[in-house]
Design an enzyme around this catalytic site. Structure first.
Site, short mmCIF file in Angstrom:
data_model
loop_
_atom_site.label_atom_id
_atom_site.label_comp_id
_atom_site.label_asym_id
_atom_site.label_seq_id
_atom_site.Cartn_x
_atom_site.Cartn_y
_atom_site.Cartn_z
N PRO A 21 0.78 -1.24 0.00
CA PRO A 21 0.00 0.00 0.00
C PRO A 21 0.81 1.28 0.00
O PRO A 21 0.23 2.36 -0.08
CB PRO A 21 -0.82 -0.12 1.29
N ASP A 44 2.46 1.23 -11.77
CA ASP A 44 1.24 2.02 -11.62
C ASP A 44 1.55 3.36 -10.97
O ASP A 44 2.61 3.55 -10.36
CB ASP A 44 0.23 1.26 -10.75
N LYS A 66 -2.90 5.26 -14.17
CA LYS A 66 -4.29 5.51 -14.57
C LYS A 66 -4.94 6.39 -13.54
O LYS A 66 -4.66 6.31 -12.35
CB LYS A 66 -5.06 4.19 -14.68
N GLY A 97 0.39 -1.41 -7.04
CA GLY A 97 0.05 -1.08 -5.67
C GLY A 97 -0.75 -2.21 -5.04
O GLY A 97 -1.57 -2.85 -5.70
N GLY A 98 -0.52 -2.48 -3.77
CA GLY A 98 -1.25 -3.54 -3.09
C GLY A 98 -0.83 -4.91 -3.57
O GLY A 98 0.36 -5.22 -3.66
N ASP A 99 -1.82 -5.74 -3.91
CA ASP A 99 -1.57 -7.09 -4.39
C ASP A 99 -2.05 -7.20 -5.83
O ASP A 99 -3.11 -6.67 -6.18
CB ASP A 99 -2.32 -8.10 -3.51
N ILE A 102 -5.77 -8.53 -6.32
CA ILE A 102 -6.92 -7.91 -5.66
C ILE A 102 -7.16 -6.57 -6.33
O ILE A 102 -6.48 -5.58 -6.07
CB ILE A 102 -6.71 -7.75 -4.15
N ALA A 128 -4.02 -3.32 0.04
CA ALA A 128 -4.35 -2.04 0.66
C ALA A 128 -5.22 -2.23 1.89
O ALA A 128 -5.05 -1.55 2.90
CB ALA A 128 -5.04 -1.14 -0.37
N MET A 178 -11.70 1.91 -4.04
CA MET A 178 -12.04 2.88 -5.09
C MET A 178 -13.46 3.40 -4.94
O MET A 178 -14.19 3.57 -5.90
CB MET A 178 -11.85 2.24 -6.47
N GLY A 207 -3.07 4.96 3.26
CA GLY A 207 -2.62 3.93 4.18
C GLY A 207 -1.14 3.64 4.12
O GLY A 207 -0.54 3.59 3.05
#
Length: 263
Positions: A21, A44, A66, A97-99, A102, A128, A178, A207
């Site tokens: 995150p 990203d 994006k 970002g994150g996984d 997911i 996240a 989101m 986060g």
């Protein structure tokens, strides 16, 4: 059924890597080592500069950032970039970002690589939801409050047609990715699908970063609080009794009082 290809794999390889995150110290060891070895990093917009700075100084960066309603690089084009760069013999790190699996569209990228005969490996990251909740000391499941947790995307097409019944309520936690821009529509949807208007909600913004905020209120006040507090993405919405736990139940009461609602 798993996709297979009869084509000879390209010399290079694509790694779909979760960057977590935001905090670079939350990278896995494998992710950090791949960054040091990468020839090309396709990343990203949510990947922090601190994480990018861990990469090899000879690595080439390709940003595929994006923004809401402005996809500067289409997903098909991203898939093509990965395949073409691996086809040149490069070690390609697709940094998300994150996984990756997911709400990261990693499944689409992996499928296209396999179909093109490109070797691909997934390196999971801290999502996240897990990272944000940990910083707020908010358990997503808790023996006294929640025995189930669900993840949904709050800006998918056809939001009003999705069935969220049973995802938020007593003994359950709903994490919405989101969802900030659609906060008011999400409130209407959840209440229409059976959620109580006085259900606790937390908004977890930025986060694992230094400017992290955990804001608490009740479901019926969520849209107003997002405007009142000028909440910006990246942020998660956590709906359920677990929103009372963590670093500041007093903050929850403060925001609820400000909104003129009582838990």
């Amino acid at each position: 059924m798993e996709k297979t290809s009869n084509r000879t794999p390209a010399a290079g390889k694509v790694y779909l890597v979760g960057a977590g995150p935001g905090d670079p110290e939350l990278l896995t060891l494998k992710a950090a080592r791949l960054l040091e070895r990468a020839d090309v990093i396709v990343h990203d917009g949510l990947v922090s500069q601190d994480i990018l700075d861990l990469a090899s100084p000879t690595a080439r960066y390709i940003s595929v950032a994006k923004k809401r309603s402005l996809h500067s690089v289409a997903q098909d084009q991203i898939n093509t970039i990965l395949i073409e760069e691996a086809g040149k013999g490069h070690l390609v790190v697709r940094l998300k970002g994150g996984d990756p699996f997911i709400f990261g569209r990693g499944g689409e990228e992996a499928d296209d690589c396999v179909a093109a005969g490109v070797a691909v490996e997934v390196v999971p990251g801290i999502s996240a939801a897990l990272g944000c909740a940990a910083q707020a000391r908010m358990p997503l499941t808790h023996r006294d409050a929640s025995s189930a947790v669900s993840f949904v995307a709050g800006q998918c097409k056809g939001l009003s047609d999705q069935n969220w019944s049973g995802l938020a309520g007593k003994g359950r936690t709903l994490v919405i990715y989101m969802g900030v821009a659609n906060a008011e529509a999400i409130v209407e949807k959840l209440i229409a699908d059976g959620a109580a208007p006085d259900l606790p909600v937390a908004v977890l913004e930025n986060g694992t970063r230094s400017d992290f905020r955990a804001l608490r209120t009740l479901l019926t006040d969520l849209g107003d609080m997002v405007r009142r507090e000028n909440v910006k993405s990246p942020a998660l919405l956590v709906v359920g009794e677990v929103a009372r736990y963590g670093d500041a139940d007093d903050k929850f009461r403060e925001f609820a009082t400000m909104a003129g609602v009582v838990a």
